[in-house]
Structure formats: C-alpha cells, structure tokens
Scaffold this motif. Structure first.
Motif, short mmCIF file in Angstrom:
data_model
loop_
_atom_site.label_atom_id
_atom_site.label_comp_id
_atom_site.label_asym_id
_atom_site.label_seq_id
_atom_site.Cartn_x
_atom_site.Cartn_y
_atom_site.Cartn_z
N ARG A 193 0.85 -1.18 0.00
CA ARG A 193 0.00 0.00 0.00
C ARG A 193 0.89 1.24 0.00
N THR A 194 0.68 2.07 -0.99
CA THR A 194 1.47 3.30 -1.07
C THR A 194 0.92 4.30 -0.06
N PRO A 195 1.69 5.33 0.30
CA PRO A 195 1.21 6.30 1.28
C PRO A 195 -0.14 6.92 0.88
N ASP A 196 -0.39 7.05 -0.42
CA ASP A 196 -1.69 7.62 -0.82
C ASP A 196 -2.74 6.52 -1.01
N ARG A 197 -2.51 5.39 -0.32
CA ARG A 197 -3.50 4.32 -0.20
C ARG A 197 -3.84 3.61 -1.50
N ARG A 198 -2.97 3.70 -2.47
CA ARG A 198 -3.17 2.88 -3.66
C ARG A 198 -2.56 1.51 -3.40
N GLU A 199 -3.09 0.51 -4.07
CA GLU A 199 -2.54 -0.83 -3.90
C GLU A 199 -1.66 -1.17 -5.08
N VAL A 200 -0.47 -1.69 -4.76
CA VAL A 200 0.44 -2.12 -5.81
C VAL A 200 0.66 -3.61 -5.64
N LYS A 201 0.30 -4.36 -6.67
CA LYS A 201 0.48 -5.82 -6.58
C LYS A 201 1.90 -6.16 -6.99
N ALA A 202 2.68 -6.65 -6.00
CA ALA A 202 4.09 -6.94 -6.26
C ALA A 202 4.28 -8.39 -6.71
N LEU A 203 3.53 -9.29 -6.09
CA LEU A 203 3.57 -10.69 -6.51
C LEU A 203 2.13 -11.18 -6.66
N VAL A 204 1.83 -11.80 -7.80
CA VAL A 204 0.48 -12.27 -8.06
C VAL A 204 0.53 -13.75 -8.38
N ASP A 205 -0.03 -14.57 -7.48
CA ASP A 205 -0.07 -16.02 -7.68
C ASP A 205 1.29 -16.53 -8.17
N PHE A 206 2.32 -16.17 -7.42
CA PHE A 206 3.69 -16.43 -7.87
C PHE A 206 4.15 -17.80 -7.40
N SER A 207 4.48 -18.66 -8.34
CA SER A 207 4.98 -19.99 -7.98
C SER A 207 6.23 -20.29 -8.79
N THR A 208 7.24 -20.84 -8.12
CA THR A 208 8.44 -21.31 -8.82
C THR A 208 9.24 -22.21 -7.88
N GLN A 209 10.12 -23.01 -8.46
CA GLN A 209 11.01 -23.83 -7.65
C GLN A 209 12.46 -23.53 -8.04
N ILE A 210 13.30 -23.57 -7.03
CA ILE A 210 14.73 -23.42 -7.30
C ILE A 210 15.44 -24.61 -6.66
N ASN A 211 16.25 -25.28 -7.45
CA ASN A 211 16.93 -26.48 -6.94
C ASN A 211 18.28 -26.13 -6.35
N LYS A 212 18.77 -27.07 -5.56
CA LYS A 212 20.09 -26.90 -4.95
C LYS A 212 21.15 -26.77 -6.04
N GLY A 213 22.02 -25.77 -5.88
CA GLY A 213 23.10 -25.58 -6.83
C GLY A 213 22.70 -24.82 -8.09
N GLU A 214 21.43 -24.48 -8.19
CA GLU A 214 20.96 -23.78 -9.38
C GLU A 214 21.29 -22.28 -9.30
N VAL A 215 21.62 -21.70 -10.43
CA VAL A 215 21.84 -20.25 -10.48
C VAL A 215 20.72 -19.66 -11.33
N VAL A 216 19.85 -18.90 -10.66
CA VAL A 216 18.69 -18.34 -11.35
C VAL A 216 18.85 -16.84 -11.46
N VAL A 217 18.71 -16.33 -12.67
CA VAL A 217 18.78 -14.89 -12.88
C VAL A 217 17.37 -14.36 -13.12
N ILE A 218 17.01 -13.31 -12.37
CA ILE A 218 15.68 -12.71 -12.52
C ILE A 218 15.85 -11.40 -13.27
N ILE A 219 15.14 -11.23 -14.35
CA ILE A 219 15.16 -9.95 -15.05
C ILE A 219 13.73 -9.42 -15.14
N GLY A 220 13.62 -8.15 -15.48
CA GLY A 220 12.28 -7.57 -15.60
C GLY A 220 12.33 -6.08 -15.36
N PRO A 221 11.31 -5.36 -15.85
CA PRO A 221 11.28 -3.91 -15.67
C PRO A 221 11.15 -3.53 -14.20
#
Lengths: 245, 265
Positions: A12-40
């Motif tokens: 919730r921003t100070p002016d009471r707007r809602e910002v959805k940061a994660l929406v139904d977010f599912s993923t798995q990361i395995n041991k030893g895996e190197v995952v790079v996240i990109i995005g705006p």
C-alpha cells in the motif's frame, strides 16, 4: 530446495493505492541452481527476493525452504536467515565498523564464533574477494566495487546455503561492475545456489542455469540465457530485451 | 564590507550596553560598593570549621559545596536520563500499539508541563509516599524530565539511520535487539551527540530549580549566602561563572568525543 507456492504480496502506497508486487507467484529453485531474474522496475523482482528471507510479509501462499514453511508462526526466522546470504544494491555495509569487523560481527553475534575463528574466516573470504589489504579501513575509504565485494564476503561468512543478489551491480560505476561480477561468477561455479536480480545478460549467459523474466508480479517467460538471446516468445520479453541489450 | 558592517553593529551594541550600565550606576543614584574580596572564601578557604572540627586545612566554601552537589545531581540525572531516554526512544518506534502509545504519552506529558511543577509533585506527592530524600526526589524529577527529551532525540537518531542497515543485519540472522545493539544504536548515538550535549547542558542549568525543595545545590547555597551577606551581585556572578565552568567543560568534552568518533567518516 526453494518452493514458492501461489504467493501474493500487495503493497500500500502512502496515498493508499494498492500495488500488486507478486500475483499467484509460484516457482522452484533447486540446490546448486543459479537463477537470474530480469524484468522492468516494479515488476516484483526485489519483492521476490525479499520474501525469500522474509524481509517482507506475504498476503497468502507458502514459501518452503528445505521443507520448512518460512512464514509459519512457529518458525524462528533468524535461524533461516543465517542460511540465506543477501547482497543489496546499496551494499549496506556497517559504516561504523572496519572492513574486517563488518565480516566478523554477525559471525560472533549470530554464529557465536570466537574472535580468532571469525577473524580467520573473514580473512579467507576477504582474500577470496580480493580485498584483504583493506581489512582495517572503513567503508568511506572504499570504492563502490570494493564495498560490494566486502558485502559479499560478509554474507558468505555465515556459510549460507543460498545467496541472493538484489541488483548488486546497479549502483556501481561501469568500470567496477566487472570485479563484482567476477566474484559472483566464481561463487556460481563453486556450486552455490544463487538467486540473482540483475540486468547483466553477459553474467546470465556465462553462469546461469535459468533466466526468469518477470512483469507485474508474475513470471512471463523462463528458460536458459541462450533462449532469451535467440528466440524469446512473448512480445513483452522482446520489448524488454531490446531495451536492455 | 560585510565584515565591517557587522563589526560596526557589534560595536554599537556594546556601546549601548556600556552606556546603560554607566547610566544605571551613576545617574540613577545607585551606589554599590563591591566586595569581591568576600567571594574567594565562599569557594575555598584555609582554616578550621568549628570547635568540633578545629583542624586548620584547605576547605571547600559554601559555593564549592553547592557546586559539588549540583555536579553530583547532574551526573546522576544525565546517567538515568540516557537510560530512560534510550528505552523510551526505542519504544516510540515499537510496532506494539500499547508500548508506542505509553511511551508517546510519557514524552508528551513530561514535555508539556513545567519542570518546576514536576519537581514539586515528585517531592511532595510521590516523595512523601515513598519516603524519598530531597536528593532522590530532585534527581528523579530531573532524570524523568531529561528522559523525555532524550527519548525524542534517540528516536530521531534511530530513524535517521538508513533502513538498509537494519535489513542487512536481519538478513545476516541477527535478532531485532542484536541489530539495534551492534548496528543501529552505535551509529545513531554518534549522530545525536550534538543535540544530546545541548540537552545535558540544559539539564545542568535546569538543576538549579531543585533548590526549591531545599536541596543545597549551587543555586541554593548562592541564595543562602546572599541572604547572609547581601553581596547579591558578586555572589550571583560567581554562581553563574561556576555553572559556566560545568556547562563549558561538558561542551568541550562532547566536541572531543565527536572528533574521536569521526574517524570512520
């Protein structure tokens, strides 16, 4: 090893707007895996990392690390955080402590190591990130690249099972990015499980096992770095890549 | 240009003050015979005290005795003021509504009532219930008073530390308390030394108010000496000077500490 199940997170921003940061977010990361996240910016990349060690509370869903739901009421989150190293965009070194003390503090306070033991571990790691000769100076006398390498050593000193990098090179001058990426590449080759938010596609291509493209709190597309270079599928991915490459 | 104008203004003001003093002492017909020679023995004197204690040696005069008590009251109050202020300052930032509310109420209550009234209340009401000595009541009042101001300074100091410091500490597995103790508070204290020094200088001066509950501090001893000898001007100037010695020393000491702590900048 890491399992995100239907995670929702709203700010919730100070002016009471809602910002959805994660929406139904599912993923798995395995041991030893190197995952790079990109995005705006604002796509939820940092939130994803910050939920992984519970720096943020989530609205719903589960995040399970090594079989433990870290949002469980009975979980001792401090114990879990010991196993997850985090490197920040703005380094966040402790300015009132010398380089050496930055790396030994949490070892002594959290891991209860002796001064000698923690100093020895700190020296090894400072040597590893190539900054041992600066062990007695304060952060104000270090360049950005040097500060970030100390921050990496500080996180590694806890002997974590997972390392997270939140835009670790974004605040650096161009000529210092390389020295930090080199340290990260070494870690990746040693088999560390890594979750890396970055726009350094060269890094992604060289050491990542998987690249995840996020937008508006969801995974739009994922695959190898090669996939993103050669044939990205979604229009949003293409547009984003055309802007950063 | 600016320098000349400014010094000219300063000179004018000094001239006006000098003229008023001259006018005050001559034209208004006040003739005052200064007795500065009576003052040194009120600070230190060489001699015996009474028939019971006839040893001739260097002894503290009344003003020096008062000075020592004021010093003692101030040190004790500063010590407890820091402890109360730090605890309440952290409570002000608590996520717990009750803790936050109570600490805010304390700060507002103490800051918005006169210290003199608080001293009377603590001495006559709380003090008589708990059978507190004048010293205990006086230092308690001053500690509680200073604590409220220190709390606000501490709160502002903690809030001025970048939140990344707390996040970095927590991400390393430190508890909130460990992060506060090892990371946040050391940095915050360094930053709040100047306002804290100002607060404690005020506290030393405010401690003169405890003379109203017959605590024989510097101010009280000064008043008594005036009542005895009628050398009001000399004594009050001396009392002021002795307060200045304390506050100025504190001021110098904090500047020294500030320089020492600036190493990591």
């Amino acid at each position: 090893m890491i399992d995100f199940r239907h995670v929702y997170k709203t700010f919730r921003t100070p002016d009471r707007r809602e910002v959805k940061a994660l929406v139904d977010f599912s993923t798995q990361i395995n041991k030893g895996e190197v995952v790079v996240i990109i995005g705006p910016s604002g796509s939820g990349k940092s939130t994803f990392l910050r939920c992984l060690n519970r720096l943020e509370e989530i609205d719903s869903g589960e995040i399970i690390i090594d079989g433990v739901n870290i949002y469980d009421k009975d979980v001792n989150i401090n114990k879990i955080r010991e196993e997850i190293g985090m490197v920040f965009q703005l380094f966040n070194l402790f300015p009132h402590k010398t380089v050496l003390d930055n790396v030994t503090l949490a070892q002594q306070v959290v891991r209860k190591r002796t001064k000698e033991e923690s100093t020895e571990i700190a020296r090894q790691l400072l040597h590893k990130v190539g900054i041992l000769e600066k062990e007695n100076v304060y952060q104000s006398q270090l360049s950005g690249g040097q500060q970030q390498r100390v921050a990496i050593a500080r996180a590694l000193a806890m002997r974590p099972k997972i390392m997270m990098f939140d835009e670790a090179t974004s605040a650096l001058d161009p000529e210092m990015i390389g020295e930090v990426l080199d340290v990260m590449k070494t870690l990746a080759r040693e088999g560390m499980t890594m979750v890396v938010v970055t726009h350094e596609m060269g890094f992604a291509r060289e050491v990542s096992d998987r690249v995840v493209f996020m937008d508006e709190g969801q995974i739009v597309e994922e695959g190898t770095a090669e996939h993103f270079f050669t044939n990205p599928i979604h229009e949003r991915t293409k547009l984003f890549l055309s802007q950063i490459l | 240009m600016t320098f000349n104008r400014r010094s000219l203004i300063t000179l004018c003001i000094l001239a006006i003050i000098a003229a008023s003093v001259y006018y005050f002492f001559t034209r208004r017909g006040i003739t005052y015979i200064w007795h500065w020679e009576k003052i040194p023995e009120m600070v230190f004197y060489h001699g015996s005290k009474s028939a019971d204690d006839p040893v001739v040696r260097l002894r503290m005069g009344v003003l020096m005795i008062g000075f020592m008590l004021t010093l003692k009251i101030s040190i004790v109050s500063i010590f407890f003021g820091i402890i109360i202020g730090t605890i309440v300052g952290i409570c002000r930032l608590s996520h717990e509504p009750v803790t936050r509310g109570l600490s805010a109420a304390y700060v507002e209550l103490i800051r918005n009532t006169p210290l003199l009234v608080q001293i009377y209340i603590i001495y006559f009401f709380v003090g008589s219930m708990l059978r507190l000595s004048a010293f205990a009541a006086g230092t308690a009042a001053l500690s509680i008073f200073a604590g409220a101001y220190v709390a606000e300074i501490v709160r502002a100091g903690i809030q001025s530390i970048h939140k990344g410091q707390m996040e970095a500490s927590r991400s390393l597995g430190m508890t909130y308390a460990e992060a506060m103790r090892h990371v946040i508070l050391p940095q915050a204290f360094k930053r709040i030394i100047p306002p804290l020094a100002g607060q404690f200088i005020s506290l030393i001066k405010d401690s003169s108010l405890v003379s109203v509950i017959a605590l024989a501090d510097l101010m009280f001893q000064g008043q008594q000496a005036v009542a005895r000898t009628y050398h009001a001007f000399e004594i009050y100037f001396t009392v002021a000077f002795l307060y200045l010695v304390m506050t100025f020393t504190l001021s110098m000491a904090t500047q020294y500490i500030e320089r020492r702590l600036a190493i990591s900048d």
